[in-house]
Design a protein around this motif. Sequence first.
Motif, mmCIF file in Angstrom:
data_model
loop_
_atom_site.group_PDB
_atom_site.id
_atom_site.type_symbol
_atom_site.label_atom_id
_atom_site.label_comp_id
_atom_site.label_asym_id
_atom_site.label_seq_id
_atom_site.Cartn_x
_atom_site.Cartn_y
_atom_site.Cartn_z
ATOM 1 N N GLY A 378 0.799 -1.226 0.000
ATOM 2 C CA GLY A 378 0.000 0.000 0.000
ATOM 3 C C GLY A 378 0.830 1.274 0.000
ATOM 4 O O GLY A 378 0.289 2.367 -0.059
ATOM 5 N N GLY A 379 2.147 1.141 0.069
ATOM 6 C CA GLY A 379 3.016 2.314 -0.012
ATOM 7 C C GLY A 379 3.082 3.107 1.280
ATOM 8 O O GLY A 379 2.482 2.741 2.283
ATOM 9 N N ILE A 380 3.842 4.206 1.245
ATOM 10 C CA ILE A 380 4.056 5.035 2.434
ATOM 11 C C ILE A 380 3.415 6.398 2.189
ATOM 12 O O ILE A 380 3.717 7.057 1.197
ATOM 13 C CB ILE A 380 5.569 5.185 2.701
ATOM 14 C CG1 ILE A 380 6.144 3.797 3.021
ATOM 15 C CG2 ILE A 380 5.850 6.155 3.832
ATOM 16 C CD1 ILE A 380 7.632 3.713 2.866
ATOM 17 N N PRO A 381 2.501 6.819 3.093
ATOM 18 C CA PRO A 381 1.827 8.116 2.885
ATOM 19 C C PRO A 381 2.831 9.267 2.793
ATOM 20 O O PRO A 381 3.878 9.217 3.455
ATOM 21 C CB PRO A 381 0.960 8.275 4.136
ATOM 22 C CG PRO A 381 0.966 6.964 4.834
ATOM 23 C CD PRO A 381 2.112 6.165 4.341
ATOM 24 N N PRO A 382 2.503 10.289 2.003
ATOM 25 C CA PRO A 382 3.454 11.376 1.745
ATOM 26 C C PRO A 382 3.926 12.095 3.005
ATOM 27 O O PRO A 382 5.056 12.586 3.045
ATOM 28 C CB PRO A 382 2.687 12.346 0.853
ATOM 29 C CG PRO A 382 1.406 11.696 0.498
ATOM 30 C CD PRO A 382 1.252 10.445 1.265
ATOM 31 N N ARG A 385 7.879 11.054 6.766
ATOM 32 C CA ARG A 385 9.205 11.426 6.266
ATOM 33 C C ARG A 385 10.282 10.420 6.649
ATOM 34 O O ARG A 385 11.341 10.374 6.034
ATOM 35 C CB ARG A 385 9.610 12.824 6.766
ATOM 36 C CG ARG A 385 8.631 13.949 6.483
ATOM 37 C CD ARG A 385 8.111 13.996 5.063
ATOM 38 N NE ARG A 385 9.145 14.178 4.060
ATOM 39 C CZ ARG A 385 8.955 14.068 2.757
ATOM 40 N NH1 ARG A 385 7.762 13.747 2.295
ATOM 41 N NH2 ARG A 385 9.933 14.246 1.915
ATOM 42 N N GLU A 386 10.024 9.658 7.744
ATOM 43 C CA GLU A 386 10.971 8.620 8.169
ATOM 44 C C GLU A 386 10.188 7.372 8.546
ATOM 45 O O GLU A 386 9.082 7.478 9.057
ATOM 46 C CB GLU A 386 11.773 9.108 9.383
ATOM 47 C CG GLU A 386 12.702 10.273 9.066
ATOM 48 C CD GLU A 386 13.530 10.686 10.284
ATOM 49 O OE1 GLU A 386 14.124 9.797 10.922
ATOM 50 O OE2 GLU A 386 13.567 11.891 10.573
ATOM 51 N N TRP A 387 10.767 6.218 8.300
ATOM 52 C CA TRP A 387 10.066 4.979 8.658
ATOM 53 C C TRP A 387 11.063 3.850 8.924
ATOM 54 O O TRP A 387 12.234 3.968 8.585
ATOM 55 C CB TRP A 387 9.062 4.587 7.584
ATOM 56 C CG TRP A 387 9.646 4.418 6.194
ATOM 57 C CD1 TRP A 387 10.017 5.424 5.346
ATOM 58 C CD2 TRP A 387 9.931 3.185 5.517
ATOM 59 N NE1 TRP A 387 10.510 4.910 4.171
ATOM 60 C CE2 TRP A 387 10.459 3.527 4.242
ATOM 61 C CE3 TRP A 387 9.780 1.831 5.832
ATOM 62 C CZ2 TRP A 387 10.856 2.573 3.298
ATOM 63 C CZ3 TRP A 387 10.161 0.869 4.886
ATOM 64 C CH2 TRP A 387 10.692 1.239 3.638
ATOM 65 N N THR A 388 10.578 2.809 9.559
ATOM 66 C CA THR A 388 11.441 1.667 9.861
ATOM 67 C C THR A 388 10.921 0.436 9.126
ATOM 68 O O THR A 388 9.720 0.168 9.126
ATOM 69 C CB THR A 388 11.455 1.408 11.377
ATOM 70 O OG1 THR A 388 11.888 2.602 12.028
ATOM 71 C CG2 THR A 388 12.409 0.280 11.729
ATOM 72 N N CYS A 389 11.845 -0.243 8.456
ATOM 73 C CA CYS A 389 11.446 -1.413 7.675
ATOM 74 C C CYS A 389 10.968 -2.517 8.619
ATOM 75 O O CYS A 389 11.712 -2.947 9.502
ATOM 76 C CB CYS A 389 12.613 -1.896 6.831
ATOM 77 S SG CYS A 389 12.278 -3.438 5.971
#
Length: 463
Positions: A378-382, A385-389
């Motif tokens: 579903g992707g990453i919302p705009p 700005r930072e995320w963890t796999c």
Amino acid sequence: MPSVLKMLLEVDEHTAAILDGQSRIANWLYNRLLEEANELRRRFRQTQDPAVGKVLYTERGLRDRVPALKKERPFLRTVYSSVLKNAALRLSGAIRKYQKARREKGASSVGWPKFRSWKREWFSLQYDEPWKGYRLEGRKPEVSLGKVLDEGTGKEKQAQVTAHLAEPLPDWFEPGMVRQLRIVKEGKLFYAVFTVRRPVPARRPVGRVIAIDPNHKNLGYGVGTDGVATEIQNPWFLKILDRRIDELKSLRDRCKRKSVRVVREDGTEAWLPSRRWRKLNERLDELWRVRREQTKTYLRTVANRLYREYDGVFVGDYTPHGGGISRGMRRAMNNQSLIGRFKKTLKWTATRSGKVYGEWDEDGSTRSCHACHYEVPGGIPPEVREWTCPECGTHHIRDENSATNGLEQVLNNLEVPGSGRLGDKIVVTTRRAWRFDGLGIQEIPGIVGGRVGDHAAGRQEIK
Ligand SMILES: [Zn+2]
């Protein structure tokens, strides 16, 4: 590779008046030949006479009418022959373009040429052969006019005027590159526009490469094979200019576009915008012009800087998603066209310096973890700005991750000696941001998640 070199000219009042005069005469000739062409067209329609068609529809048909006209109208002789010739060629070119469009598209999308108003548009003076009718003495170009009577000898002689280049010629310039010269006038300023053919420098092997992820907030975020991550910021003046443009635009649009009713001579009526509308519109045009100029300098500076540090620059192919109109849409569209221009500038800079420009496929680059290639469903919302796999636990800065994916893709498709063996992991060791201050680029420590790195040295080292 043919390109143009446009140089601002300093001319004194007398020379300016002479150049204006030359342009007026060339304009007159254009209109005179168009009158003739209109008559020939009428005749050709009635008679299909091939002799008429030859004058009207061939490349040089109208040009061959110039010598006879010169006899009839001696003032034409005060203009240099190739300038007159090119006025005729320009008209023939416009007629042929019209004919071609009619043949190919049926209904004409290109109109039959119209009479030109010299007041509305200055007719440029074209010298279409290398160094014929013009010379360059240091920074002083001299252009030939027509013949004038020498009062001393009673004979005719060639007249010339001299101008001065406002800036020095670029260091790559050599006289042998020049194919032709056009003198143009924009507003009150004269320019010499040289068409030059420059040898294409040999391509150097690609060493250092950077992949850039274009985005809405900045021009882009790049990751290089040198382990440096670079955030290329949009200049502060863009925001201010855009705000002023927005304000003016809404003021203008509140005025009535149709406010003054005029009745034409033939009795039909038309509506003209109010004076205030026109005034605001003029100021708006001026702001747009300033914006174009300033962004041009900005894009050139960034492109030069990138190619000073890298041999290959690759930009994501960023295709905007269509659909819903949002508040930030116009702004996003402005940035899109900026990125489009950025790509053109890079391409041009690369060719000029024997370096490489390319694009990479952005599809899926944001949602894939560059470390383990896990794709976030579903992707990453705009706004994230930072995320963890979730798969391997690597912490990502959104744009840095997608630029890293881009770099990996580029390296897989490209032979990069020494740096890009397939499957090598790219490790970012330094972060920095580039800020354009109107003149040059300031390098500042990278900003991550709104926090400035604590290293004052200009770069943020990453442990
Ligand atoms: Zn992962």
